[in-house]
Motif scaffolding. Sequence first.
Motif, mmCIF file in Angstrom:
data_model
loop_
_atom_site.group_PDB
_atom_site.id
_atom_site.type_symbol
_atom_site.label_atom_id
_atom_site.label_comp_id
_atom_site.label_asym_id
_atom_site.label_seq_id
_atom_site.Cartn_x
_atom_site.Cartn_y
_atom_site.Cartn_z
ATOM 1 N N ALA A 92 0.810 -1.149 0.217
ATOM 2 C CA ALA A 92 -0.065 0.042 -0.157
ATOM 3 C C ALA A 92 1.058 1.331 -0.031
ATOM 4 C CB ALA A 92 -0.872 -0.081 1.283
ATOM 5 N N HIS A 93 2.113 1.265 0.776
ATOM 6 C CA HIS A 93 2.940 2.329 1.032
ATOM 7 C C HIS A 93 3.635 2.515 -0.437
ATOM 8 C CE1 HIS A 93 2.983 1.959 5.470
ATOM 9 N NE2 HIS A 93 1.983 2.583 5.047
ATOM 10 N N PHE A 94 3.810 1.510 -1.227
ATOM 11 C CA PHE A 94 4.609 1.530 -2.553
ATOM 12 C C PHE A 94 3.532 2.210 -3.629
ATOM 13 C CE2 PHE A 94 5.946 -0.384 -6.414
ATOM 14 C CZ PHE A 94 7.063 0.300 -6.818
ATOM 15 N N LEU A 95 2.130 1.740 -3.324
ATOM 16 C CA LEU A 95 1.233 2.217 -4.514
ATOM 17 C C LEU A 95 0.579 3.668 -4.204
ATOM 18 C CD1 LEU A 95 -0.520 -1.245 -4.983
ATOM 19 C CD2 LEU A 95 1.279 -0.305 -6.461
ATOM 20 N N ARG A 96 1.000 4.136 -3.294
ATOM 21 C CA ARG A 96 0.596 5.529 -2.832
ATOM 22 C C ARG A 96 1.092 6.682 -3.753
ATOM 23 N NH1 ARG A 96 3.143 6.754 3.294
ATOM 24 N NH2 ARG A 96 5.316 6.613 2.345
ATOM 25 N N HIS A 97 2.267 6.353 -4.212
ATOM 26 C CA HIS A 97 2.815 7.630 -5.190
ATOM 27 C C HIS A 97 2.306 7.674 -6.554
ATOM 28 C CE1 HIS A 97 6.026 7.229 -2.444
ATOM 29 N NE2 HIS A 97 6.250 5.908 -2.683
ATOM 30 N N ASP A 98 2.514 8.971 -7.270
ATOM 31 C CA ASP A 98 1.684 9.435 -8.414
ATOM 32 C C ASP A 98 2.444 8.271 -9.327
ATOM 33 O OD1 ASP A 98 0.401 11.473 -7.278
ATOM 34 O OD2 ASP A 98 1.876 12.750 -7.654
ATOM 35 N N PRO A 99 1.700 8.044 -10.546
ATOM 36 C CA PRO A 99 2.345 7.204 -11.732
ATOM 37 C C PRO A 99 3.778 7.641 -12.147
ATOM 38 C CG PRO A 99 0.112 8.045 -12.071
ATOM 39 C CD PRO A 99 0.296 8.730 -10.845
ATOM 40 N N GLY A 100 3.995 9.040 -12.340
ATOM 41 C CA GLY A 100 5.323 9.326 -12.862
ATOM 42 C C GLY A 100 6.447 8.932 -11.873
ATOM 43 N N PHE A 101 6.166 8.688 -10.566
ATOM 44 C CA PHE A 101 7.087 8.221 -9.541
ATOM 45 C C PHE A 101 7.796 6.999 -9.905
ATOM 46 C CE2 PHE A 101 8.290 5.723 -5.783
ATOM 47 C CZ PHE A 101 9.222 6.376 -5.003
ATOM 48 N N TYR A 102 7.237 5.907 -10.667
ATOM 49 C CA TYR A 102 7.578 4.769 -10.973
ATOM 50 C C TYR A 102 8.308 4.667 -12.239
ATOM 51 C CZ TYR A 102 3.711 3.766 -7.617
ATOM 52 O OH TYR A 102 3.015 3.770 -6.515
ATOM 53 N N PHE A 103 8.457 5.753 -12.863
ATOM 54 C CA PHE A 103 9.227 6.044 -13.952
ATOM 55 C C PHE A 103 10.427 6.737 -13.802
ATOM 56 C CE2 PHE A 103 5.060 4.830 -15.495
ATOM 57 C CZ PHE A 103 5.421 3.633 -16.244
ATOM 58 N N SER A 104 10.429 7.244 -12.719
ATOM 59 C CA SER A 104 11.689 8.348 -12.325
ATOM 60 C C SER A 104 13.038 7.728 -12.289
ATOM 61 C CB SER A 104 11.393 9.007 -10.985
ATOM 62 O OG SER A 104 11.550 8.262 -9.804
ATOM 63 N N GLY A 105 13.204 6.457 -11.585
ATOM 64 C CA GLY A 105 14.508 5.952 -11.504
ATOM 65 C C GLY A 105 15.421 6.557 -10.589
ATOM 66 N N GLY A 106 14.914 7.322 -9.658
ATOM 67 C CA GLY A 106 15.696 8.236 -8.674
ATOM 68 C C GLY A 106 15.774 7.393 -7.511
ATOM 69 N N PRO A 107 16.829 7.815 -6.600
ATOM 70 C CA PRO A 107 17.113 7.035 -5.288
ATOM 71 C C PRO A 107 15.749 6.848 -4.508
ATOM 72 C CG PRO A 107 17.799 9.445 -5.159
ATOM 73 C CD PRO A 107 17.283 9.229 -6.376
ATOM 74 N N GLU A 108 14.816 7.757 -4.597
ATOM 75 C CA GLU A 108 13.538 7.636 -3.786
ATOM 76 C C GLU A 108 12.974 6.286 -4.302
ATOM 77 O OE1 GLU A 108 14.120 10.149 -5.250
ATOM 78 O OE2 GLU A 108 14.447 11.871 -3.751
ATOM 79 N N LEU A 109 12.831 5.964 -5.535
ATOM 80 C CA LEU A 109 11.999 4.703 -6.216
ATOM 81 C C LEU A 109 12.854 3.708 -5.569
ATOM 82 C CD1 LEU A 109 10.285 3.424 -8.119
ATOM 83 C CD2 LEU A 109 11.738 3.736 -9.864
ATOM 84 N N LYS A 110 14.309 3.671 -5.810
ATOM 85 C CA LYS A 110 14.929 2.520 -5.190
ATOM 86 C C LYS A 110 14.818 2.217 -3.698
ATOM 87 C CE LYS A 110 18.879 3.075 -8.453
ATOM 88 N NZ LYS A 110 20.361 3.693 -8.541
#
Length: 884
Positions: free
Chosen positions: A46-64
């Motif tokens: 649930a915590h992982f899915l709470r982000h905006d769609p663009g977050f999952y394509f960011s590739g940044g440290p927050e995504l990791k």
Amino acid sequence: MSRPFLIAVFVLSLAVSLWFNFVSDHINNAGVADASEYMRLAIALAHFLRHDPGFYFSGGPELKLALSELKGFSQAGIVFPGYILLCWWLSASPLCSASWQAPIFGQCILAATASVCLALTGNLLWGRAAGIICGILAALYPAYIVNSGRLYSESFAASLTTVILFILCRGFAGKARGKAEIFFLGICLAMVQLTRSVMIVLSFIAYPLIYFQEGRRQSLRKLVFLFLGMAVILAPWLVLQKAVFDKASLVVDRVGNYNLYVGTNYSIKGWLSYPYPDVTSIEKKSSASVLIDNIRTGPVKFLKLMADKPYRLFKFPWNDFRTSIGAVSFYWQVAFHQLMILFCAVGLSLCLFSRRGAASEEKPPVKARLFLLFYLLFHLLYWLFITVPRYNMTAVPAIILFAGAGLAAVIELVKQDARRGIVLIVSSLVMFFAVRTNDLGVLFQLFGNAVAASVCLCVIKFFSSVLFFYLLYKCFRLAEKPRHCRAALLAVALPVCFALAFPARANGRVFEWQSELKKGEKITQEIAVDKSEALQNRQVFLLLDIDGASAFMEKGSVSINGLALDGPLIPGISLTQDFAAVKKDPATNSLYLECEWIYDCMTAPAGMSNADLRQWFWLALPPHVVQSVVAQGKAEVCIENKSSRAARIFGSYMPKKKSTTVGSLDSSSWEKAFYGVESDRKLSDPRYDLGIDFSGHKKASFINAQGATADDLSEAAGRQTGSYATMLVAAARPKAVSSPCLAKGLPEKLQVESNSAKKFTVGLQTLSVSNPSELWLVRLKGLSQSTASAVCVEPTITMVVEEKDGKSVNYPCRWMPRRLPAGDELSAFDYCFPLMPSLLAGKITAVNISFEGRHQPGILKIENLALEILPLPVNPLVHKSSVF
């Protein structure tokens, strides 16, 4: 099949499950053990899915960082945590482990749907009568009811497989299936495949089945929809695996080599043991090499272990904590389940090739039935792994279907020929009761020899089962039917008769018996000590094999050579721990030892404590008692029960020249305790087997309340001889012993009311531990009496440890009872636990004690309350010891 009946089955199943989970009084096991991990993973998802769609394509440290929080999905998969999360979303429930109601309600609906699917499948394969019986069996089946209240993936997968089986069997029967139904089939196949890895077998065979069932014109289109349905589930899982673990697999990695190694290792009997087995580099080996290495250690022993596995898979109704369903105890749940297994064997024998109805002239759907048999048999893959009974829950749909067909056939026989039907039913009951009997007492009274009695019992079981199958053959006139009908009965009868007669270890130790001491009854056991010098200047212990300490402690007394023993009973499992492996839980700021922590997590859902498990209880002998044993060259142990509560102690016949098999001293298994199938009334013995020479055990006697002495060592049926399970163990005694001292004591008297708590802190005077290997025994004892028998007061003990940085950390005791004795008369309690102070990474400064009253109304009065810390010079399981 009529719609009103299907609705009635759904309502019946749903009503029973909802009543059990939300109305009946039982321990809530919804989120215990593995279920707690699934709920944590659902929250992480649930915590992982709470982000905006663009977050999952960011590739940044927050995504990791977000992906790293999903590491736990490596062994659990995503489907079942996703199901829990979906239930929370649909019900607008808080995302926390306390919100168990919504997913449990969803499982009740799934269980009710499964009952309907089984009714439809039974009707499809064997006709209306079988369908009705299958629906009722599924709605009332104990394992479905109990496991609907547990967030375990097996319950979820078992419901899914009923849907899959129904859709696939419809294809065999030539029923039309639309593209949407095939698409839904693909979704179910993928979900169950990612829930239980062995179910990938079902996915593999679905493609050729759909191809041959649908014909050439329709098959390709239907296969495309099947593939698309599976892709809906599998594609996100493959992408997630690649992102989180940098690998992708169609099944969940459940550490297969580790499970294979443990499941085929004879030294630990296929159970995970504590202390843990050496699994170094197991995952780096091939599965074949792991299996071959275990076989090479002893081919005969390996086969003996494999002979135990069918009982672990099928004997019990997958109820790990022995939870009652209202007034239906675990014993009767087991009887229900085993009767269903019996009718499953009847169904396999009679109905595999029979026509669906008595007057039907249609061609029977034999291919569908053979597919169902294949589905049942491929669960035998669990033979090669850790064989936990609940893993086999996905086999239940096939068992219910064949049982429904078998019961329908017997009912039809009774209608056609009452005499034949009654003969068959009587023979089935004779066999049923014969194979469930494991006590040798009556037969020993006839033969006077334990081995002969055991052989005779096996013969009785074998011939009672042979008689049943012979009458089954005759009553249904199979001699007049096609050869394959007779072959089916023979193929079922041969392995079943052997399995029912075989003295499997899964049914308990063959030559063991038990004695229940009632008020005023005594037992005596003389232990000769030929080399009495072996006891000089050593720490000597008396070991008692007791089924939990509570009943014995209330008013039990132990003496040796007439000298009373007042020391506390030390739970044997607590001594097997690695006291150096202290771990810290930052979330609770507490220390714990893994062995006692896991046992505590398992015993709580069963409504018991670690000290209530069957185990060896160690009683340290004071020096003057040891001197008496040395002087007389023997120890005459006398155990008396002075309370109204029966105390159970075990014993054994002597089949091999005064040698027998008892529980192991230095190892145990919580898997064996909770998943073992030795007893249908309580948990299994968590210990392994130890062959021991009891030639020094000379005289044993049972003394009833009137003072009459008998060499029949138990009041159970028949005659029990041999020896009670008592032993003397002499261990080396170090010279240096510290004397821990409490700054003050506890009040001798206090009263605890419901919904209240009494808390005390006792300081510990500063001292240095002179012997690093020394153990301390923390002991809490007293007398209790209540105004109502339902009063529940739980004692807790927590050691306060000051670390090197000056901060304090808690070490909670996990060997206290869940409740103190309650009743009209004063009852004693005396509990203790060992700890090794030098290994707690700090100095023990205080002891916190609390008595917390639960919701039941009433008052518990406590007298002679005392807290002691006693030095135990040596752990007898670490130093070289002598056993007598």
